[in-house]
Enzyme design. Sequence first.
Site, PDB file in Angstrom:
ATOM      1  N   ARG A 185      -9.175  -1.011   4.509  1.00 26.25           N
ATOM      2  CA  ARG A 185      -9.249  -0.009   3.140  1.00 26.25           C
ATOM      3  C   ARG A 185     -10.241   0.964   3.170  1.00 26.25           C
ATOM      4  O   ARG A 185      -9.799   2.093   2.833  1.00 26.25           O
ATOM      5  CB  ARG A 185      -9.009  -0.959   2.000  1.00 26.25           C
ATOM      6  CG  ARG A 185      -7.838  -1.544   1.625  1.00 26.25           C
ATOM      7  CD  ARG A 185      -7.850  -2.697   0.891  1.00 26.25           C
ATOM      8  NE  ARG A 185      -8.435  -3.966   1.417  1.00 26.25           N
ATOM      9  CZ  ARG A 185      -8.712  -5.059   0.381  1.00 26.25           C
ATOM     10  NH1 ARG A 185      -8.385  -5.033  -0.605  1.00 26.25           N
ATOM     11  NH2 ARG A 185      -9.288  -6.014   1.266  1.00 26.25           N
TER      12      ARG A 185
ATOM     13  N   ARG B  34       0.999  -1.222   0.002  1.00 34.92           N
ATOM     14  CA  ARG B  34       0.003   0.139   0.066  1.00 34.92           C
ATOM     15  C   ARG B  34       0.841   1.233  -0.035  1.00 34.92           C
ATOM     16  O   ARG B  34       0.641   2.255  -0.686  1.00 34.92           O
ATOM     17  CB  ARG B  34      -0.801   0.061   1.354  1.00 34.92           C
ATOM     18  CG  ARG B  34      -1.489  -1.334   1.354  1.00 34.92           C
ATOM     19  CD  ARG B  34      -3.279  -1.114   1.627  1.00 34.92           C
ATOM     20  NE  ARG B  34      -3.944  -2.515   1.204  1.00 34.92           N
ATOM     21  CZ  ARG B  34      -4.389  -3.298   1.962  1.00 34.92           C
ATOM     22  NH1 ARG B  34      -4.272  -2.946   3.266  1.00 34.92           N
ATOM     23  NH2 ARG B  34      -4.783  -4.168   1.410  1.00 34.92           N
TER      24      ARG B  34
ATOM     25  N   SER C  28     -14.439  -4.765   4.343  1.00 32.36           N
ATOM     26  CA  SER C  28     -14.429  -3.970   3.204  1.00 32.36           C
ATOM     27  C   SER C  28     -14.202  -4.538   2.130  1.00 32.36           C
ATOM     28  O   SER C  28     -14.723  -4.488   0.712  1.00 32.36           O
ATOM     29  CB  SER C  28     -14.008  -2.352   3.298  1.00 32.36           C
ATOM     30  OG  SER C  28     -12.813  -2.255   3.251  1.00 32.36           O
TER      31      SER C  28
ATOM     32  N   GLU D  65     -13.101 -14.178  10.933  1.00 29.53           N
ATOM     33  CA  GLU D  65     -13.023 -13.344   9.692  1.00 29.53           C
ATOM     34  C   GLU D  65     -12.862 -14.403   8.416  1.00 29.53           C
ATOM     35  O   GLU D  65     -11.586 -14.461   7.823  1.00 29.53           O
ATOM     36  CB  GLU D  65     -12.176 -12.317   9.514  1.00 29.53           C
ATOM     37  CG  GLU D  65     -12.089 -11.672   8.067  1.00 29.53           C
ATOM     38  CD  GLU D  65     -11.047 -10.416   8.086  1.00 29.53           C
ATOM     39  OE1 GLU D  65      -9.919 -10.497   8.861  1.00 29.53           O
ATOM     40  OE2 GLU D  65     -11.173  -9.600   7.320  1.00 29.53           O
TER      41      GLU D  65
ATOM     42  N   LYS E 163     -17.008 -11.692  11.295  1.00 27.10           N
ATOM     43  CA  LYS E 163     -16.430 -10.535  10.408  1.00 27.10           C
ATOM     44  C   LYS E 163     -16.544 -11.080   8.859  1.00 27.10           C
ATOM     45  O   LYS E 163     -15.531 -11.841   8.432  1.00 27.10           O
ATOM     46  CB  LYS E 163     -14.960 -10.072  10.608  1.00 27.10           C
ATOM     47  CG  LYS E 163     -14.640  -9.130   9.849  1.00 27.10           C
ATOM     48  CD  LYS E 163     -13.340  -8.189  10.481  1.00 27.10           C
ATOM     49  CE  LYS E 163     -12.376  -7.272   9.358  1.00 27.10           C
ATOM     50  NZ  LYS E 163     -11.551  -6.435  10.022  1.00 27.10           N
TER      51      LYS E 163
HETATM   52  P1  13P Z   1     -10.479  -4.694   4.514  1.00 25.18           P
HETATM   53  O1  13P Z   1     -11.742  -3.891   5.170  1.00 25.18           O
HETATM   54  O2  13P Z   1      -9.526  -3.683   3.747  1.00 25.18           O
HETATM   55  O3  13P Z   1     -11.070  -5.810   3.749  1.00 25.18           O
HETATM   56  O4  13P Z   1      -9.742  -4.992   5.693  1.00 25.18           O
HETATM   57  C1  13P Z   1     -10.581  -5.972   6.722  1.00 25.18           C
HETATM   58  C2  13P Z   1      -9.245  -6.777   7.503  1.00 25.18           C
HETATM   59  O5  13P Z   1      -9.078  -6.735   8.469  1.00 25.18           O
HETATM   60  C3  13P Z   1      -8.584  -7.654   6.460  1.00 25.18           C
HETATM   61  O6  13P Z   1      -8.128  -8.480   7.171  1.00 25.18           O
END
Ligand code: 13P
Length: 338
Positions: free
Chosen positions: A291, A31, A259, A175, A217
Amino acid sequence: MSELAQIVKKLLEGSKGILAADASTPTLTKRFEKIGIESTGETRRRFRQLLVTTPNLERYIGGVILYDETIHQNTDDGINFAEYITNRAIISGIKVDQGTEPFGESEEEKVTKGLEGLGERLSEYKGLGAKFTKWRAVITIGEGIPTRECIEANADILAQYAHENQEKGLLPIIEPEVLIDGDHSIEKCEEVTKETLKVVFDSMTKYGVDVTGIILKPNMVLPGKDSGQIVSNEEIAKTTIRALRNSVPTEVPAVVFLSGGQDAISATERLNEICKGKNNLPWEISFSFERALEGPVMEIWKGRQENIFSAQKALLHRAKMNSLARKGEYKKELEDEQ
Ligand code: 13P
C-alpha cells in the site's frame, strides 16, 4: 555464500527494496472499488503491468512479489510477467499462501491456509522463474487476543512453509504481521510483536529452517489505528528496533518491513528513522511495501490509459524515497522533487 543468501544480497543490493504486487484478487478488488475501477482479470493485469513496466524501476526495486493470477499472465507484448521482470534484472517472487481462515472457533483470530499442495505449486512457480516466495500470517490484537495457541499455530505453519521452500532452493520471506487494526497502545503492539517473533523463531528451530536463508518481513511497532495515541516517528523507530533486537536472531540476513496501513509518507519517514545512523543493527534493513508504494499510484491511475505516465512517475518517486530512507538519507523536502 549459500545460494539463498546470494538471492537476499541481490534483492537488496545497492539500496533496493521489494515491491509487493501480490494483493489477492478479493483484496485488490476492494482497493479498485474505492477508486471506481471494475476488478476483472484484465484490469488487474493492466494494473500489474503498469507497476512492472515503470521506467527505471530497477534502480530502486530488486524484487517484485507476484500473485498466482499474475504469474500466469502476460504483458501486452505477450511476455510472461515473471520473465519480463527477470529481463529487467529484477528478481521475481510469488506469494504462496492462500489467505486466512478462522482459527478454530474464533471469530477474530486467523490462521493462514496453503500448505496443502504447496510442493507442487512451488515446483511450478520455480519453473516460471520465481526465486523467492512469501507467506503472510496475521495476528490480531483485541479483547483477550492474540492467544498463545493462535500465535503458535501460525508460527508452526510459517516454519513448515519456510522449510519446504528451502528444500526446493527457493528463498522464503516470512511475514508474521501484527495488525494495526484496533485501539491498542504501542506498548501492547510491542509486547505482541516480540512474543510473535520469538515463537516464530522457535518454530524455525523446531523444523530445522536455516535462518541465514530467509528474509523476515515484520510490521513496524505502532499504536492501533483507533487508539488515538500519538507517538513520534523517533519513538516508533526505537520501539520497533527494541522489539527486533529482543527476538530476531542476528544470523537472519535481512528484515524488510511491510507498511501495514500506514500512509505512504509516514512509512517512509519511519523507515528512515529506523535506518538513520544505521543504529548498528545486525540485519540489512529495507522495505517490502504494497500500500505505501501502490496507494498513491492507484489514486492517480484510476484505470485510465492517459494517467499511466503520471502513475508510473509516482511509483518511481516512492520507490526512490524509500530507497533513500533505507540509507537514512530521506528528507521530507525531497517529496517536492516529484
Ligand atoms: P502492505 O505494505 O500494504 O502492508 O503490504 C505488504 C504485504 O505484502 C501484505 O501481505
